[in-house]
Scaffold this active site. Structure first.
Site, PDB file in Angstrom:
ATOM      1  N   CYS A   1     -52.877-120.765   8.413  1.00  0.00           N
ATOM      2  CA  CYS A   1     -53.662-121.110   7.235  1.00  0.00           C
ATOM      3  C   CYS A   1     -55.066-120.517   7.234  1.00  0.00           C
ATOM      4  O   CYS A   1     -55.833-120.770   6.312  1.00  0.00           O
ATOM      5  CB  CYS A   1     -53.724-122.630   7.090  1.00  0.00           C
ATOM      6  SG  CYS A   1     -52.090-123.375   6.953  1.00  0.00           S
TER       7      CYS A   1
ATOM      8  N   HIS B   1     -62.182-126.790   4.624  1.00  0.00           N
ATOM      9  CA  HIS B   1     -60.735-126.565   4.675  1.00  0.00           C
ATOM     10  C   HIS B   1     -60.031-127.716   3.961  1.00  0.00           C
ATOM     11  O   HIS B   1     -59.118-127.488   3.176  1.00  0.00           O
ATOM     12  CB  HIS B   1     -60.296-126.459   6.131  1.00  0.00           C
ATOM     13  CG  HIS B   1     -58.900-125.970   6.319  1.00  0.00           C
ATOM     14  ND1 HIS B   1     -58.441-124.788   5.774  1.00  0.00           N
ATOM     15  CD2 HIS B   1     -57.843-126.506   6.998  1.00  0.00           C
ATOM     16  CE1 HIS B   1     -57.174-124.611   6.116  1.00  0.00           C
ATOM     17  NE2 HIS B   1     -56.788-125.641   6.843  1.00  0.00           N
TER      18      HIS B   1
ATOM     19  N   HIS C   1     -52.571-126.529  -0.926  1.00  0.00           N
ATOM     20  CA  HIS C   1     -52.839-125.761   0.291  1.00  0.00           C
ATOM     21  C   HIS C   1     -52.104-124.436   0.164  1.00  0.00           C
ATOM     22  O   HIS C   1     -50.881-124.374   0.294  1.00  0.00           O
ATOM     23  CB  HIS C   1     -52.382-126.530   1.526  1.00  0.00           C
ATOM     24  CG  HIS C   1     -52.895-125.946   2.805  1.00  0.00           C
ATOM     25  ND1 HIS C   1     -53.311-124.649   2.920  1.00  0.00           N
ATOM     26  CD2 HIS C   1     -53.072-126.495   4.035  1.00  0.00           C
ATOM     27  CE1 HIS C   1     -53.710-124.412   4.143  1.00  0.00           C
ATOM     28  NE2 HIS C   1     -53.595-125.522   4.840  1.00  0.00           N
TER      29      HIS C   1
END
Length: 378
Positions: free
Chosen positions: A140, A268, A305
């Site tokens: 990620c 994040h 996400h």
């Protein structure tokens, strides 16, 4: 060495760059009921789909590559780069590549050419004369690592311009994984929210064109001051405060800034049980004494996400927020967790912002972390 962003494009569940920024400003949650999957079996019912077909039930093949090609071409055109006349490298960060195409081959018998699983094919279909296409898979934080590699190529004189990009599409494998760690399907992604239920997947692509700041000329969207990296290998999935702090401080050192210089943090912010308090603790440690501290926001409540795209998508939002003087609120956040009590989270409405320097966080499985520092002139 500082590098300038001279062109950019992105694609999210809200559409292109302008419609995405407009949705973020309004705090719109772009999630919808999942398509293409047996939601009862995977224990996930919602996600942030990119609309790329007139038939909502039709799943086009090789979606990630299609989105990537669109964004790379858009960014290059905006930057006025000519790959036929200059050395132009493309570095793509991804978490899953075209895993969904492999799943459909294995499960549904829909074949795929192996060469199409690498993004070279997609990029060269729209820009055949680029020098090279490099794919990195760093979970990620992948597009943050692509950005760091782009900076290195420019610093080493190996390219005249570099396109740093990210892309990912949902896959049944990844959806099943997040469904296995939840007792019930997660209804919404709510970063830093008390009682948050977990993460939901988004999808899309993003690309930025980078030049050495000295060669960029006027009109740059932002300047990348530095990217700091760490790989703490603390745990397969659980984040580590020390590893995250190391990446933040590495970024500050390389950018030659202090925590007092940073006015905005794009977190994040995954809405998971472990990420949000861990990231909060890391920010507390790094910005201790920097009063009042930076504004903090996150975009995953609005766009999901987006895995390999997440770092660069947040970076573009940070640049847009500083240039416009308005920071979008964290969609889905109303009551912050106790661990985030020391952060200046943007909640409810956009916040005015006069920051010139921002920090962008991206953390991946295995402790693969990337933190970028960018600046703007207004």
């Amino acid at each position: 060495m500082h590098v300038a962003i001279t062109g950019a494009d992105l694609l999210t569940c809200h559409g292109g760059i302008d419609s995405t920024f407009a949705a973020l400003a309004k705090g719109v949650d772009g999630s919808q009921n999942l398509r293409f999957y047996d939601t009862d079996r995977i224990n996930v019912t919602r996600g942030y789909h990119v609309e790329d077909s007139t038939d909502a039930e039709s799943e086009p093949p090789l979606r990630a590559g299609r989105w990537l090609a669109r964004c790379v071409l858009g960014a290059v055109r905006q930057a006025g780069v000519d790959p036929a006349a200059e050395r132009v490298s493309v570095i793509v960060g991804t978490g899953l590549r075209e895993l969904r195409a492999m799943e459909r081959w294995a499960l549904d018998g829909i074949p795929v050419r192996r060469r199409d699983l690498h993004f070279t094919t997609a990029v060269r279909e729209v820009l055949p004369e680029v020098t090279e296409v490099i794919t990195v898979s760093n979970a990620c934080s992948a597009s943050g690592h692509a950005l760091a590699l782009a900076q290195d190529l420019l610093a080493a004189g190996e390219a005249d311009a570099v396109v740093a990009a990210g892309c990912d599409a949902m896959s049944e494998s990844m959806l099943t994984m997040i469904g296995r760690v939840a007792d019930a399907p997660t209804p919404a992604l709510r970063p830093f929210q008390e009682g948050r239920a977990g993460v939901l997947l988004g999808e899309g692509a993003v690309a930025v064109v980078l030049r050495r700041a000295a060669d960029a000329g006027p009109g740059a969207l932002a300047t990348v001051l530095a990217t700091g990296l760490s790989c703490d290998a603390h745990h397969e999935t659980a984040p580590d405060v020390d590893g995250i702090v190391a990446a933040m401080r590495d970024a500050h050192r390389r950018a030659e800034v202090t925590p007092h210089d940073i006015g905005l943090v794009l977190a994040h912010g995954t809405g998971t049980a472990l990420n949000d308090p861990t990231e909060s603790a890391a920010l507390d440690a790094v910005f201790a004494g920097a009063v009042p501290g930076p504004l903090v926001t996150g975009i995953k409540g609005a766009i999901g996400h987006t895995s390999g795209s997440a770092a660069l998508m947040s970076l573009l939002v940070a640049a847009w927020a500083m240039r416009s003087g308005s920071v979008p609120a964290t969609a889905g956040l109303a009551e912050p967790i106790e661990a985030a009590g020391g952060l200046r989270l943007v909640i409810g409405d956009p916040a005015p912002c006069d920051a010139r320097v921002a920090q962008v966080n991206a953390f991946g499985f295995g402790g693969v972390n990337a933190v970028s520092v960018i600046g703007v002139d207004r």
